[in-house]
Scaffold this motif. Structure first.
Motif, PDB file in Angstrom:
ATOM      1  N   MET A  47       0.845  -1.167   0.000  1.00 39.88           N
ATOM      2  CA  MET A  47       0.000   0.000   0.000  1.00 39.88           C
ATOM      3  C   MET A  47       0.893   1.233   0.000  1.00 39.88           C
ATOM      4  SD  MET A  47      -2.978   1.007   2.645  1.00 39.88           S
ATOM      5  CE  MET A  47      -4.343   0.343   1.759  1.00 39.88           C
ATOM      6  N   ALA A  48       0.680   2.126  -0.900  1.00 42.19           N
ATOM      7  CA  ALA A  48       1.496   3.317  -1.027  1.00 42.19           C
ATOM      8  C   ALA A  48       1.036   4.383  -0.052  1.00 42.19           C
ATOM      9  CB  ALA A  48       1.405   3.845  -2.458  1.00 42.19           C
ATOM     10  N   MET A  49       1.885   5.380   0.157  1.00 45.53           N
ATOM     11  CA  MET A  49       1.552   6.476   1.054  1.00 45.53           C
ATOM     12  C   MET A  49       0.361   7.269   0.531  1.00 45.53           C
ATOM     13  SD  MET A  49       3.354   6.740   3.805  1.00 45.53           S
ATOM     14  CE  MET A  49       3.614   8.424   4.315  1.00 45.53           C
ATOM     15  N   ASP A  50       0.134   7.261  -0.789  1.00 52.18           N
ATOM     16  CA  ASP A  50      -0.944   8.043  -1.364  1.00 52.18           C
ATOM     17  C   ASP A  50      -2.317   7.532  -0.931  1.00 52.18           C
ATOM     18  OD1 ASP A  50       1.188   9.190  -2.602  1.00 52.18           O
ATOM     19  OD2 ASP A  50       0.701   8.434  -4.608  1.00 52.18           O
ATOM     20  N   ASP A  51      -2.450   6.226  -0.779  1.00 52.38           N
ATOM     21  CA  ASP A  51      -3.755   5.664  -0.451  1.00 52.38           C
ATOM     22  C   ASP A  51      -3.803   5.138   0.985  1.00 52.38           C
ATOM     23  OD1 ASP A  51      -1.964   3.685  -1.074  1.00 52.38           O
ATOM     24  OD2 ASP A  51      -3.411   2.410  -2.110  1.00 52.38           O
ATOM     25  N   GLU A  52      -3.112   5.823   1.898  1.00 48.15           N
ATOM     26  CA  GLU A  52      -3.118   5.399   3.287  1.00 48.15           C
ATOM     27  C   GLU A  52      -4.479   5.685   3.919  1.00 48.15           C
ATOM     28  OE1 GLU A  52      -1.264   9.221   5.644  1.00 48.15           O
ATOM     29  OE2 GLU A  52       0.059   7.601   5.034  1.00 48.15           O
ATOM     30  N   VAL A  53      -4.832   4.877   4.878  1.00 44.63           N
ATOM     31  CA  VAL A  53      -6.098   5.021   5.583  1.00 44.63           C
ATOM     32  C   VAL A  53      -5.915   6.066   6.675  1.00 44.63           C
ATOM     33  CG1 VAL A  53      -7.803   3.827   6.995  1.00 44.63           C
ATOM     34  CG2 VAL A  53      -6.730   2.635   5.088  1.00 44.63           C
ATOM     35  N   ALA A  54      -6.757   7.087   6.663  1.00 42.03           N
ATOM     36  CA  ALA A  54      -6.673   8.133   7.680  1.00 42.03           C
ATOM     37  C   ALA A  54      -6.929   7.534   9.057  1.00 42.03           C
ATOM     38  CB  ALA A  54      -7.682   9.227   7.391  1.00 42.03           C
ATOM     39  N   GLY A  55      -6.037   7.794   9.978  1.00 39.42           N
ATOM     40  CA  GLY A  55      -6.174   7.280  11.337  1.00 39.42           C
ATOM     41  C   GLY A  55      -5.476   5.966  11.578  1.00 39.42           C
ATOM     42  N   ALA A  56      -4.950   5.332  10.519  1.00 36.90           N
ATOM     43  CA  ALA A  56      -4.233   4.074  10.698  1.00 36.90           C
ATOM     44  C   ALA A  56      -2.898   4.348  11.375  1.00 36.90           C
ATOM     45  CB  ALA A  56      -4.007   3.388   9.347  1.00 36.90           C
ATOM     46  N   VAL A  57      -2.399   3.364  12.089  1.00 35.88           N
ATOM     47  CA  VAL A  57      -1.163   3.525  12.842  1.00 35.88           C
ATOM     48  C   VAL A  57      -0.029   3.951  11.922  1.00 35.88           C
ATOM     49  CG1 VAL A  57      -0.433   1.117  12.683  1.00 35.88           C
ATOM     50  CG2 VAL A  57       0.260   2.462  14.632  1.00 35.88           C
ATOM     51  N   GLY A  58       0.779   4.891  12.405  1.00 36.76           N
ATOM     52  CA  GLY A  58       1.890   5.396  11.622  1.00 36.76           C
ATOM     53  C   GLY A  58       1.567   6.644  10.834  1.00 36.76           C
ATOM     54  N   THR A  59       0.392   7.230  11.050  1.00 38.25           N
ATOM     55  CA  THR A  59       0.011   8.453  10.342  1.00 38.25           C
ATOM     56  C   THR A  59      -0.152   9.593  11.344  1.00 38.25           C
ATOM     57  OG1 THR A  59      -2.362   7.993  10.500  1.00 38.25           O
ATOM     58  CG2 THR A  59      -1.210   7.126   8.569  1.00 38.25           C
ATOM     59  N   SER A  60      -0.177  10.807  10.826  1.00 42.04           N
ATOM     60  CA  SER A  60      -0.362  11.958  11.704  1.00 42.04           C
ATOM     61  C   SER A  60      -1.777  11.985  12.295  1.00 42.04           C
ATOM     62  CB  SER A  60      -0.056  13.258  10.962  1.00 42.04           C
ATOM     63  OG  SER A  60      -0.859  13.366   9.818  1.00 42.04           O
ATOM     64  N   ALA A  61      -2.743  11.481  11.557  1.00 44.40           N
ATOM     65  CA  ALA A  61      -4.110  11.403  12.091  1.00 44.40           C
ATOM     66  C   ALA A  61      -4.174  10.419  13.255  1.00 44.40           C
ATOM     67  CB  ALA A  61      -5.086  10.996  10.993  1.00 44.40           C
ATOM     68  N   SER A  62      -3.437   9.333  13.154  1.00 43.39           N
ATOM     69  CA  SER A  62      -3.376   8.371  14.252  1.00 43.39           C
ATOM     70  C   SER A  62      -2.735   9.007  15.476  1.00 43.39           C
ATOM     71  CB  SER A  62      -2.594   7.134  13.833  1.00 43.39           C
ATOM     72  OG  SER A  62      -2.454   6.235  14.915  1.00 43.39           O
ATOM     73  N   PHE A  63      -1.699   9.814  15.249  1.00 43.25           N
ATOM     74  CA  PHE A  63      -1.070  10.513  16.370  1.00 43.25           C
ATOM     75  C   PHE A  63      -2.074  11.423  17.066  1.00 43.25           C
ATOM     76  CE2 PHE A  63       1.041  14.391  17.898  1.00 43.25           C
ATOM     77  CZ  PHE A  63       1.720  13.841  18.964  1.00 43.25           C
ATOM     78  N   ALA A  64      -2.883  12.144  16.288  1.00 44.34           N
ATOM     79  CA  ALA A  64      -3.890  13.028  16.881  1.00 44.34           C
ATOM     80  C   ALA A  64      -4.916  12.233  17.688  1.00 44.34           C
ATOM     81  CB  ALA A  64      -4.578  13.840  15.788  1.00 44.34           C
ATOM     82  N   LEU A  65      -5.344  11.092  17.144  1.00 46.40           N
ATOM     83  CA  LEU A  65      -6.289  10.245  17.881  1.00 46.40           C
ATOM     84  C   LEU A  65      -5.670   9.727  19.174  1.00 46.40           C
ATOM     85  CD1 LEU A  65      -7.825   8.197  14.934  1.00 46.40           C
ATOM     86  CD2 LEU A  65      -9.012   9.888  16.336  1.00 46.40           C
ATOM     87  N   ARG A  66      -4.424   9.284  19.112  1.00 45.08           N
ATOM     88  CA  ARG A  66      -3.741   8.755  20.310  1.00 45.08           C
ATOM     89  C   ARG A  66      -3.521   9.848  21.346  1.00 45.08           C
ATOM     90  NH1 ARG A  66      -4.574   3.420  19.783  1.00 45.08           N
ATOM     91  NH2 ARG A  66      -4.019   2.805  17.688  1.00 45.08           N
TER      92      ARG A  66
ATOM     93  N   ILE B 285       5.102   5.743  18.540  1.00 48.99           N
ATOM     94  CA  ILE B 285       5.313   4.987  17.300  1.00 48.99           C
ATOM     95  C   ILE B 285       4.828   5.802  16.104  1.00 48.99           C
ATOM     96  CG2 ILE B 285       4.545   2.948  16.005  1.00 48.99           C
ATOM     97  CD1 ILE B 285       4.590   1.449  18.717  1.00 48.99           C
ATOM     98  N   ASP B 286       3.683   6.469  16.272  1.00 51.29           N
ATOM     99  CA  ASP B 286       3.156   7.319  15.193  1.00 51.29           C
ATOM    100  C   ASP B 286       4.115   8.464  14.868  1.00 51.29           C
ATOM    101  OD1 ASP B 286       0.856   5.811  14.871  1.00 51.29           O
ATOM    102  OD2 ASP B 286      -0.294   7.011  16.301  1.00 51.29           O
ATOM    103  N   ILE B 287       4.657   9.104  15.893  1.00 47.09           N
ATOM    104  CA  ILE B 287       5.612  10.201  15.661  1.00 47.09           C
ATOM    105  C   ILE B 287       6.823   9.684  14.892  1.00 47.09           C
ATOM    106  CG2 ILE B 287       7.248  11.755  16.799  1.00 47.09           C
ATOM    107  CD1 ILE B 287       5.223  12.110  19.030  1.00 47.09           C
ATOM    108  N   TYR B 288       7.357   8.561  15.339  1.00 51.01           N
ATOM    109  CA  TYR B 288       8.524   7.987  14.664  1.00 51.01           C
ATOM    110  C   TYR B 288       8.201   7.643  13.211  1.00 51.01           C
ATOM    111  CZ  TYR B 288      12.362   4.832  13.598  1.00 51.01           C
ATOM    112  OH  TYR B 288      13.434   4.233  13.009  1.00 51.01           O
ATOM    113  N   SER B 289       7.055   7.031  12.983  1.00 55.80           N
ATOM    114  CA  SER B 289       6.668   6.645  11.624  1.00 55.80           C
ATOM    115  C   SER B 289       6.466   7.856  10.726  1.00 55.80           C
ATOM    116  CB  SER B 289       5.385   5.811  11.658  1.00 55.80           C
ATOM    117  OG  SER B 289       5.607   4.601  12.308  1.00 55.80           O
TER     118      SER B 289
END
Length: 157
Positions: free
Chosen positions: A1-20, A66-70
């Motif tokens: 899965m490429a970065m272009d079609d990442e799922v918003a809120g999935a682990v390793g994204t900035s949206a996931s960091f905001a949720l966490r 982990i999200d910040i690092y990713s």
């Protein structure tokens, strides 16, 4: 899965960091409001909420790191085994948080309708705020759980 079609809120994204980060803040605030009432240990449901928020806080902080690092290395986590572990942990803590928040809301309602000998009137508002914050933490936890669950089947082939 490429970065272009990442799922918003999935682990390793900035949206996931905001949720966490939101989960951590709401769980810590819920724990704080519950702990301000010196009589919380008299009720099992209140102790249950303290225990669950005590588990959610380090879980969310760890995944936020982990999200910040990713995000910084621009490489989201896409290993199915790790993601499955995160999904199972998220779902377990989300349902436990929902159970704790619901039990607190029910107990506060019962105590509010009962005589003030069970609980001083000043503690009701603290317990209600604590339950509300726990519900907000649950909502954010479910959002991150669902986004990770949505991503998981695309990784397993």
């Amino acid at each position: 899965m490429a970065m272009d079609d990442e799922v918003a809120g999935a682990v390793g994204t900035s949206a996931s960091f905001a949720l966490r980060l939101g989960q951590t803040i709401f769980s810590a605030a819920s724990l704080l409001f519950m702990s301000l009432g010196v009589e919380f240990h008299n009720y099992t449901a209140f102790c249950f909420l303290v225990t669950i928020t005590g588990l959610v806080i380090p879980w969310s902080i760890t995944l936020a790191l982990i999200d910040i690092y990713s995000v910084l290395i621009r490489c989201p986590i896409r290993q199915p085994g790790i993601l499955l572990f995160i999904v199972v942990g998220d779902w377990a803590l989300a349902f436990l948080t929902l159970a704790a928040a619901s039990s607190i809301a029910g107990i506060v309602d019962v105590l509010h309708r009962a005589d003030e000998t069970f609980c001083p009137a000043g503690l009701y508002s603290r317990y209600q705020i604590s339950a509300g914050l726990a519900f907000l933490s649950w909502f954010l936890s479910m959002a991150s759980s669902l986004s990770n669950l949505w991503l998981l089947p695309s990784l397993i082939r």
